[in-house]
Design a protein around this motif. Structure first.
Motif, PDB file in Angstrom:
ATOM      1  N   THR A  65       2.285   9.038  -6.889  1.00 50.29           N
ATOM      2  CA  THR A  65       1.333   8.086  -7.453  1.00 50.29           C
ATOM      3  C   THR A  65       2.014   6.727  -7.575  1.00 50.29           C
ATOM      4  O   THR A  65       3.170   6.645  -7.980  1.00 50.29           O
ATOM      5  CB  THR A  65       0.861   8.564  -8.834  1.00 50.29           C
ATOM      6  N   ASP A  66       1.262   5.667  -7.213  1.00 47.63           N
ATOM      7  CA  ASP A  66       1.848   4.325  -7.318  1.00 47.63           C
ATOM      8  C   ASP A  66       1.436   3.660  -8.628  1.00 47.63           C
ATOM      9  O   ASP A  66       0.705   4.241  -9.452  1.00 47.63           O
ATOM     10  CB  ASP A  66       1.506   3.462  -6.102  1.00 47.63           C
ATOM     11  N   ALA A  67       1.891   2.441  -8.838  1.00 43.11           N
ATOM     12  CA  ALA A  67       1.648   1.713 -10.078  1.00 43.11           C
ATOM     13  C   ALA A  67       0.165   1.463 -10.338  1.00 43.11           C
ATOM     14  O   ALA A  67      -0.249   1.289 -11.483  1.00 43.11           O
ATOM     15  CB  ALA A  67       2.410   0.385 -10.042  1.00 43.11           C
ATOM     16  N   ASP A  68      -0.663   1.465  -9.285  1.00 44.93           N
ATOM     17  CA  ASP A  68      -2.101   1.243  -9.430  1.00 44.93           C
ATOM     18  C   ASP A  68      -2.874   2.537  -9.667  1.00 44.93           C
ATOM     19  O   ASP A  68      -4.099   2.515  -9.767  1.00 44.93           O
ATOM     20  CB  ASP A  68      -2.666   0.549  -8.183  1.00 44.93           C
ATOM     21  N   GLY A  69      -2.172   3.675  -9.696  1.00 48.23           N
ATOM     22  CA  GLY A  69      -2.823   4.957  -9.904  1.00 48.23           C
ATOM     23  C   GLY A  69      -3.318   5.623  -8.638  1.00 48.23           C
ATOM     24  O   GLY A  69      -3.968   6.667  -8.690  1.00 48.23           O
ATOM     25  N   VAL A  70      -3.025   5.022  -7.487  1.00 50.84           N
ATOM     26  CA  VAL A  70      -3.389   5.629  -6.207  1.00 50.84           C
ATOM     27  C   VAL A  70      -2.422   6.778  -5.936  1.00 50.84           C
ATOM     28  O   VAL A  70      -1.207   6.623  -6.089  1.00 50.84           O
ATOM     29  CB  VAL A  70      -3.330   4.587  -5.066  1.00 50.84           C
ATOM     30  N   GLY A  79       5.840   2.000  -1.313  1.00 53.11           N
ATOM     31  CA  GLY A  79       4.914   1.657  -2.381  1.00 53.11           C
ATOM     32  C   GLY A  79       5.697   1.122  -3.565  1.00 53.11           C
ATOM     33  O   GLY A  79       6.926   1.058  -3.538  1.00 53.11           O
ATOM     34  N   GLU A  80       4.979   0.774  -4.626  1.00 56.65           N
ATOM     35  CA  GLU A  80       5.629   0.207  -5.802  1.00 56.65           C
ATOM     36  C   GLU A  80       5.306   1.031  -7.040  1.00 56.65           C
ATOM     37  O   GLU A  80       4.196   1.537  -7.181  1.00 56.65           O
ATOM     38  CB  GLU A  80       5.182  -1.241  -5.996  1.00 56.65           C
ATOM     39  N   GLU A 103       0.827  -1.204   0.000  1.00 53.76           N
ATOM     40  CA  GLU A 103       0.000   0.000   0.000  1.00 53.76           C
ATOM     41  C   GLU A 103       0.866   1.261   0.000  1.00 53.76           C
ATOM     42  O   GLU A 103       1.876   1.345   0.696  1.00 53.76           O
ATOM     43  CB  GLU A 103      -0.902  -0.004   1.231  1.00 53.76           C
TER      44      GLU A 103
END
Length: 91
Positions: A73-78, A28-29, A2
């Protein structure tokens, strides 16, 4: 993993002509960074060209009083936004 801000950037004070850097510590990633700034006395935020994990610059009289923050922003767009910090010229 997360997206979490573990440590917020802090206000920075530096002598005119000296380089300095502020950065958050983030977990995060696939993270991307976009910094924003506001010139002292101005109400409008500007998108910075800085897209790294650290906001690195040289203190100038014009940057005294800048307010900056980062949207991460992370890889999921969060996306999360850091606290806004103030850059000050040391006296």
């Amino acid at each position: 993993m997360e997206l979490t801000i573990l440590h917020q950037p802090q206000d920075a004070q530096q002598e005119i002509g000296q380089k300095f850097s502020i950065s958050p510590k983030v977990e995060g990633e696939g993270l991307t960074y976009q910094w924003y700034y506001k010139v002292a006395g101005n109400l409008q935020l500007q998108k910075s060209s800085r897209t790294t994990n650290a906001y690195t610059t040289t203190m100038t009289p014009e940057r005294n009083g800048y307010q900056v923050y980062c949207v991460i922003t992370d890889a999921d767009g969060v996306a999360v936004q850091t606290n806004t910090v103030t850059l000050s010229a040391a006296k």
